[in-house]
Design a protein around this motif. Structure first.
Motif, short mmCIF file in Angstrom:
data_model
loop_
_atom_site.label_atom_id
_atom_site.label_comp_id
_atom_site.label_asym_id
_atom_site.label_seq_id
_atom_site.Cartn_x
_atom_site.Cartn_y
_atom_site.Cartn_z
N LEU A 165 -40.69 21.06 -90.89
CA LEU A 165 -40.21 22.44 -91.03
C LEU A 165 -41.08 23.26 -91.97
CD1 LEU A 165 -36.31 22.15 -91.03
CD2 LEU A 165 -37.88 22.52 -89.11
N ASP A 166 -41.89 22.60 -92.81
CA ASP A 166 -42.74 23.39 -93.70
C ASP A 166 -43.87 24.10 -92.95
OD1 ASP A 166 -44.91 21.60 -93.43
OD2 ASP A 166 -44.61 20.69 -95.40
N TYR A 167 -44.08 23.74 -91.67
CA TYR A 167 -45.03 24.53 -90.88
C TYR A 167 -44.51 25.94 -90.69
CZ TYR A 167 -47.36 26.57 -86.89
OH TYR A 167 -48.02 27.45 -86.06
N PHE A 168 -43.21 26.06 -90.51
CA PHE A 168 -42.61 27.37 -90.30
C PHE A 168 -42.33 28.09 -91.62
CE2 PHE A 168 -41.42 24.97 -86.45
CZ PHE A 168 -42.09 25.74 -85.52
N ILE A 169 -41.79 27.36 -92.59
CA ILE A 169 -41.50 27.97 -93.89
C ILE A 169 -41.76 26.91 -94.97
CG2 ILE A 169 -39.78 29.06 -95.39
CD1 ILE A 169 -38.24 29.91 -92.90
N ASN A 170 -42.68 27.21 -95.85
CA ASN A 170 -42.99 26.29 -96.96
C ASN A 170 -42.71 27.05 -98.27
OD1 ASN A 170 -43.94 24.39 -98.72
ND2 ASN A 170 -45.94 24.16 -97.75
N ASP A 171 -41.46 26.94 -98.74
CA ASP A 171 -41.05 27.70 -99.93
C ASP A 171 -41.71 27.19 -101.20
OD1 ASP A 171 -38.27 29.25 -98.98
OD2 ASP A 171 -38.59 27.34 -97.96
N PHE A 172 -41.83 25.84 -101.32
CA PHE A 172 -42.17 25.26 -102.62
C PHE A 172 -43.45 24.44 -102.62
CE2 PHE A 172 -37.46 25.14 -102.07
CZ PHE A 172 -37.16 26.23 -102.86
#
Length: 336
Positions: free
Chosen positions: A253-260
């Motif tokens: 999921l960090d491909y789509f959203i990597n907050d941290f």
């Protein structure tokens, strides 16, 4: 081999170094594991995965609730389930377990393509001992990447982790291509992949399984290849698959959203609504590319990646992915 939860230090090499010096030097090799240095005994004790980065996320419990994980009763790091539509885990290392289970009974001559949506390669060096067979040095067990029974022990010991779970598959004698869709660092293009051994100057002649990437110059394509692009159309066109190829899509999921990206954020962190809007654009671009090339996907697997993608987004992203996966699912007969 007698199992031992430690690695032996080269006493001459560490002479004059502090424990902090040794720890800092070993960090790029041992990475996200708990480990202690005992210079008096000349050992580094590896104690399994360090998932303290989960607590970076102030919305972790929101994500765990969506996944129906009760932290008082189970360790989120070990969470992994298979649904009719896809496999799901939190820690990406379990996608290695999923993948092993899917390919364990495939004919050895069947090519395998892994379409890998991730901010990271997940192809760093392992702590598996290189040799005729891979071996977990902390359990003494031989490790076969296409045997799912080998994975839980190697994950628990720290021999493979979130940054290295794809690497062992390059030890297999089968045609393998990883097509990596990423906006992260690293040069785009096609690479030949060859197994290799990595050693650390502070450890006693211990060789760990690793891989080398060599740019492909069109004169030679090896049994194992890797390609990277930030353009899903270009990536999928370069990973041509016919109906004799087994195709897996792995989504972090960090491909789509990597907050941290595994780094602390302010306590007041609040995800911007624009993050989810941009994620849907990327999602649609990928699925449009799949449909445009009429790629038949045999299995999907998703890792939520706590400490990277906030639990705030998990429900939104997984539900959106579910809708799109269902719309393009065309199961092929005879496939596991």
């Amino acid at each position: 081999m007698f199992p031992r939860p430690y690695l032996a230090l080269d006493r001459l090499s560490v002479d004059g170094l502090t424990e902090d010096d040794v720890r800092e030097s070993l960090l790029p090799l041992i990475r996200s594991n708990h480990y202690t240095v005992d210079q008096e005994r000349g050992i580094v004790r590896v104690e399994g995965p360090d998932t303290s980065y989960h607590e970076i996320d102030p919305f972790l419990d929101q994500g765990l609730s969506y996944c129906r994980i009760d932290r008082s009763k189970q360790d989120p790091a070990g969470f992994h389930i298979s649904t009719p539509l896809f496999d799901v885990c939190l820690e990406d290392s379990w996608c290695g377990f999923f993948l092993a289970g899917r390919i364990a009974h495939l004919p050895p001559e069947m090519p395998l393509i892994i379409i890998h949506l991730d901010d990271h390669t997940d192809m760093m060096s392992t702590l598996l001992l290189a040799g005729e067979h891979l071996t977990d040095p902390f359990t003494g067990e031989q490790f076969f990447a296409d045997n799912p029974q080998c994975w839980p022990g190697a994950i628990a010991s720290g021999a493979v982790g979130i940054g290295s779970f794809l690497t062992p598959f390059f030890s297999l004698a089968r045609r393998l291509h990883i097509a990596h869709l990423s906006d992260g660092p690293g040069h785009a293009g096609l690479y030949n992949v060859e197994p290799s051994v990595i050693r650390h100057p502070l450890l006693e002649s211990t060789g760990f399984f690793d891989i080398n990437l060599d740019p492909n110059d069109d004169r030679f394509v090896s049994l194992r290849t890797y390609s990277k692009s930030d353009d899903p159309v270009r990536l999928i066109e370069g990973a041509s698959a016919d109906r004799s190829t087994y195709v897996v899509v792995h989504i972090d999921l960090d491909y789509f959203i990597n907050d941290f990206n595994g780094n602390p954020a302010p306590d007041s962190y609040q995800p911007s609504p624009e993050l989810q809007t941009a994620a849907l654009d990327k999602m649609d671009a990928f699925f449009d590319a799949l449909k445009g090339r009429r790629v038949n996907v045999d299995r999907w697997m998703i890792a939520t990646s706590p400490g990277f993608c906030s639990g705030y987004h998990w429900e939104f992203l997984i539900e959106a992915l579910s809708t799109r996966i269902r719309s393009c699912a065309r199961p092929r007969s005879g496939r596991r």
